[in-house]
Motif scaffolding. Structure first.
Motif, short mmCIF file in Angstrom:
data_model
loop_
_atom_site.label_atom_id
_atom_site.label_comp_id
_atom_site.label_asym_id
_atom_site.label_seq_id
_atom_site.Cartn_x
_atom_site.Cartn_y
_atom_site.Cartn_z
N ALA A 1 56.82 63.29 6.19
CA ALA A 1 57.19 62.00 6.35
C ALA A 1 58.32 60.94 5.22
CB ALA A 1 56.13 61.02 7.92
N TYR A 2 57.47 60.76 3.87
CA TYR A 2 57.69 61.03 2.64
C TYR A 2 58.89 60.61 2.36
CZ TYR A 2 56.76 58.58 -1.73
OH TYR A 2 57.33 58.67 -2.61
N GLU A 3 59.63 59.84 2.00
CA GLU A 3 61.22 60.58 1.61
C GLU A 3 61.19 60.51 0.30
OE1 GLU A 3 63.91 57.58 3.29
OE2 GLU A 3 63.23 57.62 5.50
N GLY A 4 59.88 59.89 -0.79
CA GLY A 4 59.95 60.01 -2.13
C GLY A 4 59.59 61.35 -2.21
N MET A 5 59.80 61.15 -3.66
CA MET A 5 59.67 62.77 -4.88
C MET A 5 58.28 63.37 -4.52
SD MET A 5 60.85 63.59 -8.83
CE MET A 5 60.63 65.01 -9.51
N VAL A 6 57.40 64.49 -4.53
CA VAL A 6 56.41 65.14 -4.42
C VAL A 6 56.42 65.93 -5.35
CG1 VAL A 6 54.87 66.42 -2.72
CG2 VAL A 6 56.23 64.26 -1.73
N ILE A 7 55.20 66.18 -6.48
CA ILE A 7 54.94 66.97 -7.33
C ILE A 7 53.45 67.54 -6.46
CG2 ILE A 7 54.69 67.91 -9.60
CD1 ILE A 7 57.52 67.28 -9.19
N GLU A 8 53.37 68.83 -6.49
CA GLU A 8 52.37 69.40 -6.29
C GLU A 8 51.58 70.01 -7.78
OE1 GLU A 8 50.00 72.57 -3.66
OE2 GLU A 8 52.33 72.59 -3.27
N VAL A 9 50.37 70.01 -7.86
CA VAL A 9 50.00 70.46 -9.10
C VAL A 9 48.46 70.67 -9.14
CG1 VAL A 9 48.50 69.22 -11.14
CG2 VAL A 9 50.60 67.80 -10.54
N GLN B 1 55.72 73.50 0.99
CA GLN B 1 56.83 73.46 1.17
C GLN B 1 57.17 72.28 2.02
OE1 GLN B 1 56.01 75.04 5.65
NE2 GLN B 1 54.02 76.18 4.55
N ARG B 2 56.67 70.62 1.65
CA ARG B 2 57.23 69.84 1.30
C ARG B 2 57.64 69.43 -0.47
NH1 ARG B 2 59.29 65.76 -1.30
NH2 ARG B 2 59.18 64.42 -0.33
N ALA B 3 57.03 69.90 -1.63
CA ALA B 3 56.63 69.45 -2.78
C ALA B 3 58.04 69.85 -3.76
CB ALA B 3 56.05 70.02 -3.93
N ASP B 4 59.11 68.97 -4.04
CA ASP B 4 59.91 68.94 -5.08
C ASP B 4 59.86 70.31 -6.25
OD1 ASP B 4 61.66 67.41 -3.27
OD2 ASP B 4 60.58 65.72 -3.90
N GLY B 5 58.42 69.68 -6.43
CA GLY B 5 57.96 71.10 -7.81
C GLY B 5 56.52 70.72 -7.94
N ILE B 6 56.39 72.42 -8.35
CA ILE B 6 55.15 72.71 -8.33
C ILE B 6 54.28 73.08 -9.42
CG2 ILE B 6 53.43 74.04 -7.35
CD1 ILE B 6 55.79 74.61 -5.05
N ILE B 7 53.56 72.50 -9.50
CA ILE B 7 52.70 72.79 -11.18
C ILE B 7 51.26 73.14 -11.26
CG2 ILE B 7 51.75 72.03 -13.64
CD1 ILE B 7 54.31 69.62 -12.99
N ALA B 8 51.10 74.59 -11.66
CA ALA B 8 49.84 74.95 -11.43
C ALA B 8 49.57 75.37 -12.57
CB ALA B 8 49.78 76.28 -10.20
N GLY B 9 48.43 75.43 -12.86
CA GLY B 9 47.76 76.49 -14.15
C GLY B 9 47.89 75.81 -15.53
N LEU B 10 47.64 75.15 -15.41
CA LEU B 10 48.32 74.56 -16.86
C LEU B 10 46.99 73.25 -17.48
CD1 LEU B 10 52.01 73.09 -17.40
CD2 LEU B 10 50.53 75.23 -17.87
N GLY B 11 46.06 73.12 -16.27
CA GLY B 11 45.04 72.45 -16.85
C GLY B 11 45.81 71.20 -16.52
N SER B 12 44.84 70.01 -16.80
CA SER B 12 45.03 68.30 -17.06
C SER B 12 46.37 68.45 -17.65
CB SER B 12 43.82 67.64 -17.51
OG SER B 12 43.83 67.86 -19.10
N GLN B 13 46.89 69.10 -18.71
CA GLN B 13 48.57 69.59 -18.79
C GLN B 13 49.19 68.97 -17.59
OE1 GLN B 13 48.91 67.92 -21.83
NE2 GLN B 13 51.30 67.58 -21.61
N GLY B 14 49.19 70.00 -16.73
CA GLY B 14 49.90 70.07 -15.34
C GLY B 14 50.09 68.35 -15.06
#
Length: 148
Positions: free
Chosen positions: A94-102, A121-134
């Motif tokens: 329901a949120y129209e902005g950008m979503v990045i999953e970390v 399923q909603r995320a525009d991008g997904i970052i996993a496994g980079l620790g806090s650098q993600g």
């Protein structure tokens, strides 16, 4: 000049960072990560709003508030709710902005139940496994998207 806002949303048990399984999640606390992101945001003339909760409904309320207050993007580490929360997915849909999953850890190298994320399923991008650098990479991506 209008300052853009990004919401950093962290789910259950992330308040325990720095002391909880540092071999998986690292030694930095959530406050350390938020402080680094806040500095990064200010340099880019963005406002960082951060929220952490162990309660699913509170996270959903924060997403719904972001719909109304002009927040341009959400960086979300849903933690265990990644794998269980259709309600959080519905709120993000329901949120129209950008979503990045970390994710701090690589969820695909862990237990099989962690391999699926509803939020993805909603995320525009997904970052996993980079620790806090993600988180840093996620904020860089948000800033770059809206600079264009």
């Amino acid at each position: 000049m209008t300052i853009s806002r990004v919401l950093l949303l962290n789910g259950p048990n992330l308040n325990l960072l720095g002391g909880r399984q540092p071999d998986i999640y690292g030694k930095e606390t959530l406050d350390d990560i938020v402080s680094r992101l806040r500095t990064q945001a200010v340099k880019a003339q963005w406002e960082l709003k951060d929220f952490q909760s162990n309660h699913e409904g509170d996270l959903i309320d924060a997403v719904q508030a972001a719909r109304l207050d002009g927040t341009r993007a959400i960086i979300v580490n849903p933690a265990a709710y990644s794998h269980t929360s259709v309600a959080l997915l519905d709120a993000l849909n329901a949120y129209e902005g950008m979503v990045i999953e970390v994710h701090l850890s690589n969820i695909h190298k862990r237990e099989a139940f962690r391999h699926h994320s509803y939020v993805s399923q909603r995320a525009d991008g997904i970052i996993a496994g980079l620790g806090s650098q993600g988180y840093i990479a996620a904020l860089d991506a948000v800033i770059a998207r809206f600079a264009a």
